[in-house]
Design a protein around this motif. Sequence first.
Motif, PDB file in Angstrom:
ATOM      1  N   GLU A   1      -3.314  11.498   3.584  1.00  0.00           N
ATOM      2  CA  GLU A   1      -3.823  12.847   3.832  1.00  0.00           C
ATOM      3  C   GLU A   1      -3.124  13.883   2.960  1.00  0.00           C
ATOM      4  OE1 GLU A   1      -3.562  16.100   7.385  1.00  0.00           O
ATOM      5  OE2 GLU A   1      -4.041  14.041   7.971  1.00  0.00           O
ATOM      6  N   ARG A   2      -1.810  13.804   2.912  1.00  0.00           N
ATOM      7  CA  ARG A   2      -1.037  14.833   2.207  1.00  0.00           C
ATOM      8  C   ARG A   2      -1.130  14.732   0.696  1.00  0.00           C
ATOM      9  NH1 ARG A   2       4.658  14.910   5.061  1.00  0.00           N
ATOM     10  NH2 ARG A   2       5.188  15.926   3.091  1.00  0.00           N
ATOM     11  N   ILE A   3      -1.482  13.595   0.168  1.00  0.00           N
ATOM     12  CA  ILE A   3      -1.586  13.475  -1.281  1.00  0.00           C
ATOM     13  C   ILE A   3      -2.721  14.370  -1.811  1.00  0.00           C
ATOM     14  CG2 ILE A   3      -3.156  11.512  -1.553  1.00  0.00           C
ATOM     15  CD1 ILE A   3      -0.976  10.416  -3.563  1.00  0.00           C
TER      16      ILE A   3
ATOM     17  N   GLU B   1       2.028  21.299  -0.338  1.00  0.00           N
ATOM     18  CA  GLU B   1       2.889  20.144  -0.091  1.00  0.00           C
ATOM     19  C   GLU B   1       4.355  20.545  -0.044  1.00  0.00           C
ATOM     20  OE1 GLU B   1       3.940  16.559   1.156  1.00  0.00           O
ATOM     21  OE2 GLU B   1       1.979  17.497   1.174  1.00  0.00           O
ATOM     22  N   TYR B   2       4.749  21.489  -0.859  1.00  0.00           N
ATOM     23  CA  TYR B   2       6.138  21.940  -0.837  1.00  0.00           C
ATOM     24  C   TYR B   2       6.478  22.549   0.513  1.00  0.00           C
ATOM     25  CZ  TYR B   2       9.919  22.141  -4.221  1.00  0.00           C
ATOM     26  OH  TYR B   2      11.068  21.893  -4.929  1.00  0.00           O
ATOM     27  N   GLU B   3       5.587  23.351   1.038  1.00  0.00           N
ATOM     28  CA  GLU B   3       5.841  23.967   2.348  1.00  0.00           C
ATOM     29  C   GLU B   3       5.767  22.927   3.470  1.00  0.00           C
ATOM     30  OE1 GLU B   3       7.314  26.861   2.887  1.00  0.00           O
ATOM     31  OE2 GLU B   3       7.346  26.843   0.702  1.00  0.00           O
ATOM     32  N   THR B   4       4.879  21.957   3.346  1.00  0.00           N
ATOM     33  CA  THR B   4       4.809  20.878   4.331  1.00  0.00           C
ATOM     34  C   THR B   4       6.100  20.057   4.295  1.00  0.00           C
ATOM     35  OG1 THR B   4       2.395  20.787   4.163  1.00  0.00           O
ATOM     36  CG2 THR B   4       3.492  18.853   5.090  1.00  0.00           C
ATOM     37  N   ALA B   5       6.564  19.752   3.094  1.00  0.00           N
ATOM     38  CA  ALA B   5       7.814  18.989   2.958  1.00  0.00           C
ATOM     39  C   ALA B   5       8.987  19.776   3.543  1.00  0.00           C
ATOM     40  CB  ALA B   5       8.069  18.644   1.492  1.00  0.00           C
TER      41      ALA B   5
ATOM     42  N   PHE C   1       7.981  11.575  -1.005  1.00  0.00           N
ATOM     43  CA  PHE C   1       7.175  11.962   0.153  1.00  0.00           C
ATOM     44  C   PHE C   1       8.116  12.094   1.336  1.00  0.00           C
ATOM     45  CE2 PHE C   1       4.770  10.394   3.937  1.00  0.00           C
ATOM     46  CZ  PHE C   1       3.897  11.458   4.051  1.00  0.00           C
ATOM     47  N   LEU C   2       8.185  13.286   1.898  1.00  0.00           N
ATOM     48  CA  LEU C   2       9.116  13.561   2.984  1.00  0.00           C
ATOM     49  C   LEU C   2       8.334  13.804   4.266  1.00  0.00           C
ATOM     50  CD1 LEU C   2      12.171  13.877   3.361  1.00  0.00           C
ATOM     51  CD2 LEU C   2      11.852  16.322   3.097  1.00  0.00           C
ATOM     52  N   ILE C   3       8.703  13.042   5.292  1.00  0.00           N
ATOM     53  CA  ILE C   3       8.044  13.164   6.594  1.00  0.00           C
ATOM     54  C   ILE C   3       9.027  12.739   7.674  1.00  0.00           C
ATOM     55  CG2 ILE C   3       7.104  10.815   6.508  1.00  0.00           C
ATOM     56  CD1 ILE C   3       4.548  11.984   7.898  1.00  0.00           C
ATOM     57  N   ARG C   4       8.894  13.354   8.841  1.00  0.00           N
ATOM     58  CA  ARG C   4       9.683  12.893   9.982  1.00  0.00           C
ATOM     59  C   ARG C   4       9.090  11.550  10.380  1.00  0.00           C
ATOM     60  NH1 ARG C   4       8.283  11.969  14.673  1.00  0.00           N
ATOM     61  NH2 ARG C   4       6.515  13.379  14.633  1.00  0.00           N
TER      62      ARG C   4
ATOM     63  N   GLU D   1       0.838  -1.202   0.000  1.00  0.00           N
ATOM     64  CA  GLU D   1       0.000   0.000   0.000  1.00  0.00           C
ATOM     65  C   GLU D   1       0.877   1.258   0.000  1.00  0.00           C
ATOM     66  OE1 GLU D   1      -3.871   1.723   2.454  1.00  0.00           O
ATOM     67  OE2 GLU D   1      -2.738   0.035   3.291  1.00  0.00           O
ATOM     68  N   LEU D   2       1.912   1.255   0.825  1.00  0.00           N
ATOM     69  CA  LEU D   2       2.830   2.401   0.867  1.00  0.00           C
ATOM     70  C   LEU D   2       3.550   2.587  -0.463  1.00  0.00           C
ATOM     71  CD1 LEU D   2       4.261   2.318   4.455  1.00  0.00           C
ATOM     72  CD2 LEU D   2       3.300   4.300   3.318  1.00  0.00           C
ATOM     73  N   LEU D   3       3.935   1.501  -1.093  1.00  0.00           N
ATOM     74  CA  LEU D   3       4.590   1.599  -2.389  1.00  0.00           C
ATOM     75  C   LEU D   3       3.659   2.266  -3.401  1.00  0.00           C
ATOM     76  CD1 LEU D   3       6.897   1.027  -4.366  1.00  0.00           C
ATOM     77  CD2 LEU D   3       5.933  -1.265  -4.685  1.00  0.00           C
ATOM     78  N   ASP D   4       2.414   1.812  -3.455  1.00  0.00           N
ATOM     79  CA  ASP D   4       1.444   2.406  -4.383  1.00  0.00           C
ATOM     80  C   ASP D   4       1.215   3.884  -4.079  1.00  0.00           C
ATOM     81  OD1 ASP D   4       1.150  -0.011  -5.687  1.00  0.00           O
ATOM     82  OD2 ASP D   4      -0.714  -0.555  -4.644  1.00  0.00           O
ATOM     83  N   LEU D   5       1.074   4.214  -2.796  1.00  0.00           N
ATOM     84  CA  LEU D   5       0.858   5.611  -2.410  1.00  0.00           C
ATOM     85  C   LEU D   5       2.080   6.472  -2.725  1.00  0.00           C
ATOM     86  CD1 LEU D   5      -0.990   5.086   0.981  1.00  0.00           C
ATOM     87  CD2 LEU D   5      -1.931   6.277  -1.029  1.00  0.00           C
ATOM     88  N   ASN D   6       3.274   5.935  -2.460  1.00  0.00           N
ATOM     89  CA  ASN D   6       4.507   6.662  -2.781  1.00  0.00           C
ATOM     90  C   ASN D   6       4.586   6.965  -4.274  1.00  0.00           C
ATOM     91  OD1 ASN D   6       6.322   7.290  -0.552  1.00  0.00           O
ATOM     92  ND2 ASN D   6       6.403   5.091  -0.177  1.00  0.00           N
ATOM     93  N   LEU D   7       4.255   5.978  -5.091  1.00  0.00           N
ATOM     94  CA  LEU D   7       4.308   6.183  -6.544  1.00  0.00           C
ATOM     95  C   LEU D   7       3.293   7.234  -6.988  1.00  0.00           C
ATOM     96  CD1 LEU D   7       4.796   2.490  -7.722  1.00  0.00           C
ATOM     97  CD2 LEU D   7       6.501   4.334  -7.708  1.00  0.00           C
ATOM     98  N   ALA D   8       2.091   7.186  -6.425  1.00  0.00           N
ATOM     99  CA  ALA D   8       1.066   8.183  -6.760  1.00  0.00           C
ATOM    100  C   ALA D   8       1.502   9.578  -6.310  1.00  0.00           C
ATOM    101  CB  ALA D   8      -0.272   7.802  -6.124  1.00  0.00           C
ATOM    102  N   TYR D   9       2.091   9.649  -5.128  1.00  0.00           N
ATOM    103  CA  TYR D   9       2.579  10.923  -4.598  1.00  0.00           C
ATOM    104  C   TYR D   9       3.667  11.491  -5.508  1.00  0.00           C
ATOM    105  CZ  TYR D   9       4.694  14.285  -1.389  1.00  0.00           C
ATOM    106  OH  TYR D   9       5.188  15.432  -0.834  1.00  0.00           O
ATOM    107  N   GLN D  10       4.645  10.658  -5.845  1.00  0.00           N
ATOM    108  CA  GLN D  10       5.744  11.123  -6.695  1.00  0.00           C
ATOM    109  C   GLN D  10       5.243  11.544  -8.074  1.00  0.00           C
ATOM    110  OE1 GLN D  10       8.959   8.258  -6.618  1.00  0.00           O
ATOM    111  NE2 GLN D  10       9.194   8.462  -4.420  1.00  0.00           N
TER     112      GLN D  10
END
Length: 175
Positions: free
Chosen positions: A137-139, A146-150, A119-122, A103-112
């Motif tokens: 949420e962030r997508i 998103e740039y400012e969140t990142a 996707f950058l997060i602490r 699921e994370l892989l799919d979400l990462n690909l969609a995000y990118q």
Amino acid sequence: MTSTSTPPGLARFNTLPEDTARAALLEVCASTAWAERLLAARPWATPDDFHAASDAALAELTDADLREAMAGHPPIGRPGRGDPASAREQRGMTGASDALKAELLDLNLAYQEKFGHVFLIRATGRTGEQLRDALEERIGNTPEQEYETARAELGKINRIRLARLLEETSDRPNA
């Protein structure tokens, strides 16, 4: 922080040869501009001064500088081989189910695909489920949001990594 003496790790970092200090800073954050701003601001009296200089340098990063910094981070759920910082920070993914990883892989690909960067997060202290939820949420953000969140998340990551850098420098007998 009010102290009459500079903590040992910071004192040692302040006196590292420039090339050694630059390499250490680039392990914290892959932005060359960020590292150069911090190098130019040495020495610092306190860790708070060091963190404030990092925050100020981060705030001054151009879009290209920020992209360079983000490119130094592997996708969530896939820490880079030989990258102990990412592995440590993404420890919450240890033991994640194959379904969650997929699921994370799919979400990462969609995000990118949407934003053009990782996707950058602490991730420190967060579970795989919390990381997935934040990504979901962030997508929905606009590219500007998103740039400012990142950028804000990069600041949090940098603070954690700088604190660790000072601890590691403190442990070196002749840094």
